[in-house]
Design a protein around this motif. Structure first.
Motif, mmCIF file in Angstrom:
data_model
loop_
_atom_site.group_PDB
_atom_site.id
_atom_site.type_symbol
_atom_site.label_atom_id
_atom_site.label_comp_id
_atom_site.label_asym_id
_atom_site.label_seq_id
_atom_site.Cartn_x
_atom_site.Cartn_y
_atom_site.Cartn_z
ATOM 1 N N GLU A 29 0.834 -1.206 0.000
ATOM 2 C CA GLU A 29 0.000 0.000 0.000
ATOM 3 C C GLU A 29 0.865 1.250 0.000
ATOM 4 O OE1 GLU A 29 -4.087 -1.315 2.335
ATOM 5 O OE2 GLU A 29 -2.320 -0.794 3.501
ATOM 6 N N TYR A 33 0.955 3.986 -3.141
ATOM 7 C CA TYR A 33 0.693 5.411 -2.923
ATOM 8 C C TYR A 33 1.893 6.253 -3.348
ATOM 9 C CZ TYR A 33 -0.852 9.722 -0.670
ATOM 10 O OH TYR A 33 -1.233 11.021 -0.435
ATOM 11 N N SER A 34 3.089 5.773 -3.064
ATOM 12 C CA SER A 34 4.294 6.546 -3.403
ATOM 13 C C SER A 34 4.426 6.758 -4.911
ATOM 14 C CB SER A 34 5.543 5.840 -2.868
ATOM 15 O OG SER A 34 5.829 4.653 -3.606
ATOM 16 N N LYS A 36 2.117 7.366 -6.982
ATOM 17 C CA LYS A 36 1.184 8.375 -7.492
ATOM 18 C C LYS A 36 1.885 9.699 -7.783
ATOM 19 C CE LYS A 36 -2.893 6.584 -4.994
ATOM 20 N NZ LYS A 36 -3.728 6.274 -6.166
ATOM 21 N N SER A 48 5.192 19.021 -0.509
ATOM 22 C CA SER A 48 3.849 18.810 -1.059
ATOM 23 C C SER A 48 3.946 18.373 -2.516
ATOM 24 C CB SER A 48 3.037 20.106 -0.960
ATOM 25 O OG SER A 48 3.473 21.037 -1.947
ATOM 26 N N TYR A 60 5.634 13.072 3.453
ATOM 27 C CA TYR A 60 4.303 13.204 2.874
ATOM 28 C C TYR A 60 3.673 11.825 2.636
ATOM 29 C CZ TYR A 60 0.520 15.003 -0.035
ATOM 30 O OH TYR A 60 -0.713 15.334 -0.536
ATOM 31 N N VAL A 61 4.432 10.902 2.063
ATOM 32 C CA VAL A 61 3.898 9.575 1.759
ATOM 33 C C VAL A 61 3.510 8.837 3.033
ATOM 34 C CG1 VAL A 61 4.472 7.279 0.865
ATOM 35 C CG2 VAL A 61 5.090 9.318 -0.448
ATOM 36 N N TYR A 62 4.408 8.788 4.005
ATOM 37 C CA TYR A 62 4.114 8.015 5.218
ATOM 38 C C TYR A 62 3.037 8.686 6.077
ATOM 39 C CZ TYR A 62 7.956 4.835 4.232
ATOM 40 O OH TYR A 62 8.763 3.889 3.647
ATOM 41 N N SER A 63 2.931 10.022 6.002
ATOM 42 C CA SER A 63 1.892 10.710 6.783
ATOM 43 C C SER A 63 0.497 10.311 6.303
ATOM 44 C CB SER A 63 2.062 12.228 6.699
ATOM 45 O OG SER A 63 1.776 12.703 5.385
ATOM 46 N N HIS A 64 0.390 9.912 5.038
ATOM 47 C CA HIS A 64 -0.885 9.446 4.492
ATOM 48 C C HIS A 64 -1.386 8.219 5.250
ATOM 49 C CE1 HIS A 64 -3.981 8.652 1.453
ATOM 50 N NE2 HIS A 64 -3.582 7.392 1.432
ATOM 51 N N PHE A 65 -0.465 7.479 5.856
ATOM 52 C CA PHE A 65 -0.806 6.262 6.598
ATOM 53 C C PHE A 65 -0.731 6.490 8.117
ATOM 54 C CE2 PHE A 65 0.769 5.024 2.447
ATOM 55 C CZ PHE A 65 -0.250 4.205 2.003
ATOM 56 N N SER A 68 4.226 9.608 11.371
ATOM 57 C CA SER A 68 4.927 10.885 11.425
ATOM 58 C C SER A 68 6.439 10.655 11.434
ATOM 59 C CB SER A 68 4.508 11.656 12.680
ATOM 60 O OG SER A 68 5.196 12.885 12.771
#
Length: 326
Positions: A29, A33-34, A36, A48, A60-65, A68
């Protein structure tokens, strides 16, 4: 008093709301996402999709999940468990040293197949090979985050040769993991466990659970052991015992699966076709062992030596069952 109640009410309501822990994201997953953001331009200090630098991209990528990370790559490199290049799994962070400055200075995400994705100053977010002439000598180490799960079990990466076998057998409830989320691929298989695994496929029913003097009629695998005795798939010892807790050797594994699933017949094995350097054509288990080689879809048994006397592990037994039946 009413004013005080109004102030306390929101806090009390929060206490009444059940806490829900976030499920771990899968490595795949994270990778999906990465990707994209492939093509997003590089921007020093960027955090961003309008522009990323390498550490801003990871944050940014890991914060989506819900994960932090520190802002700088050198700080991100202090988080998680260190893994070598050979141990990398999709979703792991990868760090490189001595790029534009000394020490850890670039970060990316391992995506599998010896490749990683990162925000590069030359081409923005892109995929590179870990063997790239520039990146390979600069690789420092990988880092695995506890919040990122990889595969069905925490100790069985998708890159494990038995993964597909375990995944299928687990989906059919033929073999399961442990309560702590592990599969323990290197754990040993007992004769009792082997009886249960084989019988979950064959579904042999018996009228009695009485089989061997050392197997209680109310014990965990009593029905399965009785079924194996009745069919002759797993036999007892000359002293009349079954020894359900004893480990199973790899030779015994091969013979048991041949009796259960007729593996020799599937490949037309003869003693002349023996393929392992340490298994004599005259060995009692030679044909069954050779059958595992020819049926192998996992690469677990595509080796020069079979090690017939070694005890079978859970991963090996899973792969052998998968090859023999599915």
């Amino acid at each position: 008093m009413k004013k005080l109640w109004k102030l306390l009410l929101p806090a009390l309501l929060l206490l009444l709301i059940p806490f829900q822990s976030a499920e771990a994201a899968s490595g795949n997953e994270v990778v999906d996402y990465s990707k994209k953001f492939i093509g997003v331009p590089y921007s020093f200090g960027g955090t961003s999709p309008s522009g990323f630098d390498c550490s801003g991209y990871l944050s940014y990528v890991y914060s989506h999940f819900g994960i932090s990370l520190p802002r700088m790559s050198s700080q991100q490199a202090t988080v998680g468990t260190t893994v070598s290049k050979a141990e990398l799994q999709p979703g792991d962070m990868v760090f490189f040293a001595d790029t534009y400055k000394a020490g850890v200075s670039h970060a990316g995400i391992y995506i599998g197949n010896n490749s990683f994705i990162s925000a590069t100053s030359s081409s923005g977010v892109k995929i590179d090979s870990m063997s790239n002439v520039y990146w390979s000598p600069k690789f420092a180490y990988g880092k695995r985050l506890s919040q990122v799960a990889n595969g069905l079990f925490s100790d069985l990466p998708t890159s494990h040769p038995a993964y597909e076998a375990v995944e299928l057998l687990n989906s059919k409830n033929i073999i399961n993991g442990f309560d702590n989320g592990e599969f323990k691929p290197d754990g040993l298989v007992t004769r009792g466990q082997a009886s249960a695994i084989v019988n979950r496929i064959l579904k042999v029913s018996t009228s009695s659970t009485k089989s061997f003097p050392d197997v209680g009629t109310g014990s965990t695998f009593a029905k399965d052991i009785a079924a194996m005795k009745e069919t002759g798939i797993i036999q007892g010892f000359p002293d009349g015992s079954f020894r359900p807790g004893d480990s199973l050797t790899r030779a015994q594994m091969a013979v048991i699966l041949d009796r259960a699933f007729k593996t020799e017949n599937k490949v037309g094995v003869t003693k002349a076709s023996n393929v392992y350097l340490d298994v004599a054509p005259t060995s009692w288990a030679a044909d069954a062992i050779s059958a595992l080689y020819y049926l192998d879809k996992t690469t677990m048994f595509k080796t020069d030596y079979f090690r017939a006397g070694f005890n079978a592990t859970r991963a090996e037994f899973s792969a052998a069952v998968y090859n023999s039946k599915f």
